[in-house]
Design a protein around this motif. Structure first.
Motif, PDB file in Angstrom:
ATOM      1  N   TRP A 159       0.843  -1.184   0.000  1.00  0.00           N
ATOM      2  CA  TRP A 159       0.000   0.000   0.000  1.00  0.00           C
ATOM      3  C   TRP A 159       0.882   1.239   0.000  1.00  0.00           C
ATOM      4  CZ3 TRP A 159       1.301   2.688   4.314  1.00  0.00           C
ATOM      5  CH2 TRP A 159       1.844   1.951   5.368  1.00  0.00           C
ATOM      6  N   MET A 160       0.259   2.390  -0.306  1.00  0.00           N
ATOM      7  CA  MET A 160       0.980   3.657  -0.321  1.00  0.00           C
ATOM      8  C   MET A 160       0.058   4.730   0.272  1.00  0.00           C
ATOM      9  SD  MET A 160       3.063   5.469  -3.434  1.00  0.00           S
ATOM     10  CE  MET A 160       4.169   4.062  -3.503  1.00  0.00           C
ATOM     11  N   ALA A 161       0.635   5.535   1.175  1.00  0.00           N
ATOM     12  CA  ALA A 161      -0.139   6.561   1.874  1.00  0.00           C
ATOM     13  C   ALA A 161       0.512   7.918   1.682  1.00  0.00           C
ATOM     14  CB  ALA A 161      -0.232   6.234   3.362  1.00  0.00           C
ATOM     15  N   ASN A 162      -0.295   8.976   1.845  1.00  0.00           N
ATOM     16  CA  ASN A 162       0.270  10.317   1.780  1.00  0.00           C
ATOM     17  C   ASN A 162       0.991  10.635   3.086  1.00  0.00           C
ATOM     18  OD1 ASN A 162      -1.726  10.919   3.632  1.00  0.00           O
ATOM     19  ND2 ASN A 162      -3.030  11.983   2.159  1.00  0.00           N
ATOM     20  N   GLU A 163       1.492  11.868   3.182  1.00  0.00           N
ATOM     21  CA  GLU A 163       2.312  12.201   4.343  1.00  0.00           C
ATOM     22  C   GLU A 163       1.511  12.181   5.644  1.00  0.00           C
ATOM     23  OE1 GLU A 163       3.686  16.210   4.325  1.00  0.00           O
ATOM     24  OE2 GLU A 163       2.042  16.898   3.048  1.00  0.00           O
ATOM     25  N   ASP A 164       0.180  12.316   5.551  1.00  0.00           N
ATOM     26  CA  ASP A 164      -0.662  12.291   6.747  1.00  0.00           C
ATOM     27  C   ASP A 164      -1.136  10.883   7.101  1.00  0.00           C
ATOM     28  OD1 ASP A 164      -0.432  15.041   6.974  1.00  0.00           O
ATOM     29  OD2 ASP A 164      -2.135  15.378   5.623  1.00  0.00           O
ATOM     30  N   GLY A 165      -0.722   9.905   6.301  1.00  0.00           N
ATOM     31  CA  GLY A 165      -1.062   8.530   6.627  1.00  0.00           C
ATOM     32  C   GLY A 165      -2.337   8.016   5.998  1.00  0.00           C
ATOM     33  N   TRP A 166      -2.929   8.780   5.103  1.00  0.00           N
ATOM     34  CA  TRP A 166      -4.144   8.310   4.448  1.00  0.00           C
ATOM     35  C   TRP A 166      -3.765   7.522   3.219  1.00  0.00           C
ATOM     36  CZ3 TRP A 166      -8.393   8.461   7.155  1.00  0.00           C
ATOM     37  CH2 TRP A 166      -8.517   9.425   8.166  1.00  0.00           C
ATOM     38  N   ILE A 167      -4.153   6.261   3.216  1.00  0.00           N
ATOM     39  CA  ILE A 167      -3.750   5.348   2.150  1.00  0.00           C
ATOM     40  C   ILE A 167      -4.583   5.637   0.905  1.00  0.00           C
ATOM     41  CG2 ILE A 167      -3.531   2.934   1.470  1.00  0.00           C
ATOM     42  CD1 ILE A 167      -3.287   2.239   4.443  1.00  0.00           C
ATOM     43  N   PHE A 168      -3.872   5.766  -0.245  1.00  0.00           N
ATOM     44  CA  PHE A 168      -4.566   6.050  -1.498  1.00  0.00           C
ATOM     45  C   PHE A 168      -4.354   4.960  -2.545  1.00  0.00           C
ATOM     46  CE2 PHE A 168      -0.405   8.061  -1.707  1.00  0.00           C
ATOM     47  CZ  PHE A 168       0.087   7.626  -2.917  1.00  0.00           C
ATOM     48  N   TRP A 169      -3.532   3.944  -2.213  1.00  0.00           N
ATOM     49  CA  TRP A 169      -3.316   2.879  -3.217  1.00  0.00           C
ATOM     50  C   TRP A 169      -3.002   1.568  -2.505  1.00  0.00           C
ATOM     51  CZ3 TRP A 169       0.912  -0.258  -4.112  1.00  0.00           C
ATOM     52  CH2 TRP A 169       0.865  -1.047  -5.273  1.00  0.00           C
ATOM     53  N   TYR A 170      -3.616   0.505  -2.998  1.00  0.00           N
ATOM     54  CA  TYR A 170      -3.338  -0.863  -2.548  1.00  0.00           C
ATOM     55  C   TYR A 170      -3.042  -1.708  -3.765  1.00  0.00           C
ATOM     56  CZ  TYR A 170      -5.734   0.507   1.807  1.00  0.00           C
ATOM     57  OH  TYR A 170      -6.116   1.136   2.949  1.00  0.00           O
ATOM     58  N   ASN A 171      -2.246  -2.764  -3.569  1.00  0.00           N
ATOM     59  CA  ASN A 171      -2.056  -3.693  -4.676  1.00  0.00           C
ATOM     60  C   ASN A 171      -3.186  -4.724  -4.691  1.00  0.00           C
ATOM     61  OD1 ASN A 171      -1.326  -5.258  -2.488  1.00  0.00           O
ATOM     62  ND2 ASN A 171       0.452  -6.186  -3.490  1.00  0.00           N
ATOM     63  N   GLU A 172      -3.190  -5.493  -5.770  1.00  0.00           N
ATOM     64  CA  GLU A 172      -4.286  -6.455  -5.947  1.00  0.00           C
ATOM     65  C   GLU A 172      -4.262  -7.523  -4.864  1.00  0.00           C
ATOM     66  OE1 GLU A 172      -4.031  -8.011  -9.837  1.00  0.00           O
ATOM     67  OE2 GLU A 172      -4.510  -6.101 -10.852  1.00  0.00           O
ATOM     68  N   TYR A 195      -6.732 -10.627  -0.435  1.00  0.00           N
ATOM     69  CA  TYR A 195      -6.659 -11.157   0.931  1.00  0.00           C
ATOM     70  C   TYR A 195      -7.815 -10.650   1.789  1.00  0.00           C
ATOM     71  CZ  TYR A 195      -5.089 -12.092   5.661  1.00  0.00           C
ATOM     72  OH  TYR A 195      -5.032 -12.523   6.959  1.00  0.00           O
ATOM     73  N   THR A 196      -8.070  -9.322   1.713  1.00  0.00           N
ATOM     74  CA  THR A 196      -9.085  -8.749   2.597  1.00  0.00           C
ATOM     75  C   THR A 196     -10.501  -8.921   2.059  1.00  0.00           C
ATOM     76  OG1 THR A 196      -8.857  -6.578   1.545  1.00  0.00           O
ATOM     77  CG2 THR A 196      -7.444  -7.037   3.438  1.00  0.00           C
ATOM     78  N   GLY A 227      -8.497 -11.587   7.316  1.00  0.00           N
ATOM     79  CA  GLY A 227      -8.643 -11.878   5.907  1.00  0.00           C
ATOM     80  C   GLY A 227     -10.097 -11.947   5.507  1.00  0.00           C
ATOM     81  N   ALA A 228     -10.310 -12.280   4.235  1.00  0.00           N
ATOM     82  CA  ALA A 228     -11.670 -12.377   3.724  1.00  0.00           C
ATOM     83  C   ALA A 228     -12.444 -13.499   4.386  1.00  0.00           C
ATOM     84  CB  ALA A 228     -11.623 -12.591   2.207  1.00  0.00           C
ATOM     85  N   ASP A 229     -11.728 -14.511   4.939  1.00  0.00           N
ATOM     86  CA  ASP A 229     -12.395 -15.623   5.618  1.00  0.00           C
ATOM     87  C   ASP A 229     -12.717 -15.299   7.073  1.00  0.00           C
ATOM     88  OD1 ASP A 229      -9.827 -15.525   6.522  1.00  0.00           O
ATOM     89  OD2 ASP A 229      -9.304 -17.591   5.984  1.00  0.00           O
ATOM     90  N   GLY A 230     -12.365 -14.071   7.526  1.00  0.00           N
ATOM     91  CA  GLY A 230     -12.648 -13.666   8.890  1.00  0.00           C
ATOM     92  C   GLY A 230     -11.604 -14.090   9.893  1.00  0.00           C
ATOM     93  N   VAL A 231     -10.538 -14.747   9.465  1.00  0.00           N
ATOM     94  CA  VAL A 231      -9.496 -15.233  10.368  1.00  0.00           C
ATOM     95  C   VAL A 231      -8.399 -14.177  10.470  1.00  0.00           C
ATOM     96  CG1 VAL A 231      -7.792 -17.048  10.779  1.00  0.00           C
ATOM     97  CG2 VAL A 231     -10.026 -17.623   9.769  1.00  0.00           C
ATOM     98  N   PHE A 232      -7.952 -13.905  11.741  1.00  0.00           N
ATOM     99  CA  PHE A 232      -6.832 -13.001  11.970  1.00  0.00           C
ATOM    100  C   PHE A 232      -5.530 -13.779  11.842  1.00  0.00           C
ATOM    101  CE2 PHE A 232     -10.152 -10.436  13.826  1.00  0.00           C
ATOM    102  CZ  PHE A 232      -9.758  -9.140  13.518  1.00  0.00           C
TER     103      PHE A 232
END
Length: 980
Positions: free
Chosen positions: A490-503, A508-509, A555-560
């Motif tokens: 993932w990639m976030a701006n300087e304030d920590g707000w994420i603006f990009w995730y990979n596939e 996974y989520t 994850g998408a299966d609900g398991v941590f």
């Protein structure tokens, strides 16, 4: 006296610049008056013109005009006749004043501006469209030209008028002299007539009579000429009329006296003369001539004076004209010099600007209205590869093969409307390479709006475009790479707000990009882990340092599952954090792996415990971390517990020596060497326990242990007790010594056998040759002595004897070949570089000489060399080439080749022929002694040649073999072993 001078002019005279003009005129008048005794009325305007010039150069146009006005008034008052009055009697004086005024105004108009010196005009100004100097209006230039032309015209008119008057005055002076000469001539004629008449009267000589008559004729001619010359004077004509009357009377008296003398004699004639009538008439005639002469001399004086005045005026006009021309030339020269200076400055400015343009890294191109190139700077040459000479005269688009996303016609339309265009073009260089150019174009128009030229400034942005393309490609590759790796990125701006995730994140989520919009660190689903995450995040925001942390992610299966998150700052050129890049790695399998690793470690320890070789592992400081049970046995400890107990005194317990018996210091032991990066297998040491004195030999294999960065983190050593093996090796060495002695003994015996064999060979070569020579000799004697005497020796008997001789000779050849084979086997070798090509050429030459009747063609590749014995290799090549010549005997033209070949990746040599060949089924016996594959009658020989070749090649460490087919020729190959 009011001369109509404006009041403003008087006010201007109070200014310093006008005071300067007044002083210049006053100085010029004073100088001219001081020179008045020498110059008279001549050249009054030259000093005044100089004053105008000085006032103009130092004060400007206004003072120059003021000096012109003051100079005109001064010349009028001080120098124009009558002097010291404002009166003009002669027209040419008015013309002179006008001419001076015109010249003064011309000098004034040449100045740059009123109130400033003309030299203050900035050098380097551009010329205006009319081509004249900047600051001089067209009207002023026209006035200047008209004034100059008028001044020159007036001056020429004055000069012509003066010259005409001078010539007229000179003509009247000459006319007066002619009248005076005529008067003298008439008087002389009368005197001669009177004298001749008296001579005739006294002598009666006719010669005097002839002279008298000639004088009469001259007097008449002179009187006519005098009357004609004085036709313009009524006074002189009246005097000449009286003179003619008196002359006729006097001539009549003379004629009557001559008649009296002829008729009455001399005394009567003398009586007539004595009456004084003739004397009175002559006195009257002389008085008339003197009156005429006096009148003409008065005219001569007056006319001479007038001619001098006319000549003086002409010279004055000439001087004035010459001076005016000189002044005009000086002024024109000054103006031209100033104009040239300005042009020079402009040229220098243009040259500097052109140089700067030429030095520009951008391509600067100028073209005419048809886009034909007229200018091409160095940047264009470097950018496109054509020189200025090559580009000149060519159309831009045709030379550069211009192409663009925008049509060229559209570019021309924009230029025609806005006179400017900017965009990107694709051009082709001289080397054919295409480049992308950032182009800025400007259209220059004429006064009528017609396109006069184009300016095009191009910059090569090919690298920038490639960089941008590479950046886009890099971003694409980064995204592809990020999508391809198993981590969640993932990639976030300087304030920590994420603006990009990979596939991988979405997979996974189980979320979508829309679900993740506006998410920050709150993406952590575990409420218990969220405070810790935010704390680390806030700390990293302050420090700007990367950090790692572990927290569970659902994850998408609900398991941590546990994830290792690594967050890296992305900084700009100033070092400021502008973005954050993070990866989440699933470490659940790592946890399982660590568990499996612990289990594996347990098993490894069990395996080490079961090994008979001593194994011990140390850290980077040389401290033992682990050792197995065999370690205690190897070092002669009672048990592993005893080993643990004495491990700290380990170096003090042992005494270690090298295999030669020299003591080995501690740094030469296995562990220190391994920690220095050394690796060894079966390194031997002699060990001795100091407490018990027991001694044994150990074989050590050791190596360093390196971490992930390649640094040495420890060592591993495997030791084995080889004392028993060393004792066995000692026994083997003793046995080998005995064996070597036996080999030496056998070698001596073999040497003795070789000597006996050499003696046998010598005996064979001598003892067998003698009987053979005897058999051959006695058989030849029998044939020669008894073949003709005995009929039984004819036919078969003779053939039998020939057969005996042939076999005897063949036996001799066999003995020679055997001896040669024996010598080759025993000969001492002298190795060196051998040129096989040269050796083969020499052998081929000998073979051609020995077979002159055959057509032999040898193809020998030059430069073939080998390392070996030159003499033995020559023997081998001789046998191979002779063999090829022999078996190509049935061919009309034999071709034999010697060239390089390759066998199993090793260099080899090949000799090929087009002979009869042989069956490869018999190739195994080909190199045996006395082995033949053809009948003796077809191809004679002893069968030793190829055996000799094999012996030579084997002695060089090589091998020889052949390939052939019946009636298809044969190929013989051989190698010579290593080069050294």
């Amino acid at each position: 006296m009011d001369f109509g001078i404006p009041a403003g002019f008087i006010e201007k005279l109070a200014k310093p610049r006008y005071v300067l003009a007044l002083l210049a005129v006053a100085g010029a008048v004073g100088l001219r008056l001081a020179l008045d005794p020498l110059l008279g009325t001549q050249s009054p305007y030259l000093p005044l013109a100089a004053a105008v010039l000085v006032a103009g150069r130092l004060g400007g146009r206004g003072p120059a005009l003021g000096a012109t006005a003051l100079g005109s008034l001064s010349a009028w008052y001080f120098f124009v006749e009558p002097r010291f009055s404002f009166t003009v009697t002669q027209p040419y004086d008015l013309v002179g004043l006008g001419l001076f005024g015109v010249i003064g105004v011309g000098i004034s108009l040449l100045e740059a501006q009123d109130g400033a010196p003309s030299g203050t005009a900035a050098a380097g100004r551009w010329e205006n469209r009319s081509g004249g100097p900047v600051g001089v209006p067209a009207v002023r230039r026209t006035a200047m030209l008209a004034g100059g032309a008028l001044a020159i015209g007036i001056l020429a008119s004055l000069l012509w008028s003066g010259l005409t008057r001078s010539m007229e005055a000179e003509r009247w002076v000459e006319h007066t002299y002619q009248v005076l000469n005529a008067v003298t001539s008439v008087g002389s004629s009368l005197e001669v007539a009177e004298t001749s008449q008296r001579g005739y009267l006294l002598t009666g000589d006719d010669r005097y009579l002839k002279s008298y008559r000639a004088a009469l004729a001259a007097e008449q001619a002179g009187s006519l000429a005098l009357r004609r010359l004085t036709a313009d004077s009524r006074v002189q004509q009246a005097r000449l009329k009286d003179f003619d009357r008196l002359a006729q009377t006097r001539l009549a008296v003379l004629d009557s006296t001559i008649q009296v003398s002829r008729q009455q004699g001399l005394p009567a004639a003398i009586g007539v003369v004595r009456t004084d009538v003739g004397k009175e008439l002559m006195d009257q005639l002389r008085a008339q001539l003197h009156a005429i002469e006096d009148e003409e001399r008065g005219l001569l004086h007056r006319r001479t004076t007038e001619a001098g005045l006319a000549d003086s005026r002409t010279r004055w006009i000439l001087g004035l004209g010459s001076g005016s021309l000189v002044i005009l030339l000086l002024l024109a020269g000054a103006a031209l010099e100033r104009h040239i200076y300005r042009l020079h400055q402009a040229e220098k400015l243009l040259a500097r600007q052109a140089r700067l343009i030429d030095l520009s890294h951008d391509a600067v191109i100028t073209a005419d209205g048809k886009r034909v190139i007229t200018g091409w700077n160095t940047g264009a040459q470097q950018m496109y590869g054509w020189t200025a000479e090559e580009a000149a005269g060519k159309t831009i688009h045709e030379l550069l093969h211009t192409s663009s996303n925008v049509a060229i016609a559209e570019i021309d339309r924009v230029l025609a409307g806005a006179d400017r265009w900017e965009g990107e073009l694709v051009h082709t260089r001289a080397d054919g390479r295409q480049i992308v150019a950032e182009s800025r174009q400007v259209l220059l128009r004429e006064d009528a709006g017609v396109a006069a030229g184009y300016l095009e400034i191009n910059r090569d942005i090919t690298d920038r475009r490639r960089a941008e393309d590479a950046l886009r490609e890099s971003a694409k590759q980064f995204e592809t790479l990020a999508n391809g790796i198993p981590q969640l990125c993932w990639m976030a701006n300087e304030d920590g707000w994420i603006f990009w995730y990979n596939e991988r994140w979405y997979q996974y989520t189980g979320t979508t990009p829309k679900d993740m919009e506006g998410w920050g660190w709150q993406a952590v689903h575990d409420p218990q882990a969220l405070p810790g995450v935010m704390e680390r995040w806030q700390a990293s925001l302050t420090s700007g340092e990367p950090f790692d942390m572990v927290f569970p992610l659902r994850g998408a299966d609900g398991v941590f599952r546990p994830f290792l998150t690594r967050v890296m700052p992305v900084r700009d050129g100033d070092g400021k954090v502008v973005r954050w890049f993070g990866t989440n790695t699933d470490i659940s399998e790592q946890r399982q792996t660590e568990e499996a690793l612990r289990e594996s470690r347990t098993k490894l320890e069990a395996a080490l415990a079961s090994m008979t070789d001593a194994v011990f592992i140390s850290d980077a400081e040389g401290r033992f971390l682990h050792f197995n049970d065999a370690f205690a046995t190897f070092h002669r400890f009672q048990s592993k517990a005893d080993c643990h107990k004495n491990l700290g005194d380990y170096p003090a317990i042992l005494e270690v020596s090298l295999p030669g018996g020299d003591p080995a210091p501690l740094e030469q032991w296995a562990v220190p060497r391994a920690l220095r990066g050394e690796t060894a297998i079966n390194a031997e040491y002699i060990l001795r326990r100091k407490d018990t004195g027991e001694c044994w030999v150990g074989s050590y294999s050791f190596a360093p242990i390196r971490d992930a960065h390649g640094a040495i983190a420890g060592s591993v050593v495997v030791a084995r007790d080889i004392t028993g093996r060393k004792r066995a090796e000692e026994e083997i060495r003793r046995l080998n010594t005995d064996l070597e002695q036996r080999v030496l003994d056998r070698t001596a015996q073999l040497a003795a056998s070789n000597k006996e064999l050499e003696a046998f060979a010598y005996s064979v070569s001598h003892d067998l040759r003698a009987p053979l020579r005897g058999i051959d000799g006695w058989t030849l004697a029998l044939l020669e002595d008894y073949c003709g005497a005995c009929e039984k020796l004819e036919g078969k008997g003779r053939k039998y004897l020939d057969r005996v001789r042939s076999e005897t000779q063949r036996m001799g050849h066999l003995i020679d070949d055997l001896l040669q084979l024996s010598r080759i086997t025993r000969a001492e070798m002298h190795r060196g570089a051998v040129n096989l090509s040269a050796t083969a050429e020499s052998i081929a030459a000998r073979l051609r000489e020995s077979h002159p009747q055959r057509r032999l063609e040898f193809a020998i590749r030059p430069g073939l060399t080998a390392f070996g014995d030159a003499r033995l290799l020559e023997v081998a090549l001789t046998n191979l080439l002779q063999n090829a010549v022999k078996f190509t005997g049935p061919r009309e033209q034999a071709r034999i080749e010697f060239e390089a070949a390759e066998c199993d990746g090793q260099p080899a040599f090949a000799i090929r022929d087009n002979g009869v060949g042989f069956d490869m089924a018999y190739a195994g016996t080909l190199f045996g002694a006395f082995q033949r594959l053809h009948n003796e009658s077809e191809f004679p020989g002893t069968g030793i040649g190829l055996a000799t070749v094999q012996r030579v090649i084997h002695r060089h460490g090589g091998r020889v073999w052949a390939q052939a087919e019946p009636d298809r020729g044969a190929n013989f190959y051989f190698t010579v072993g290593p080069d050294r």
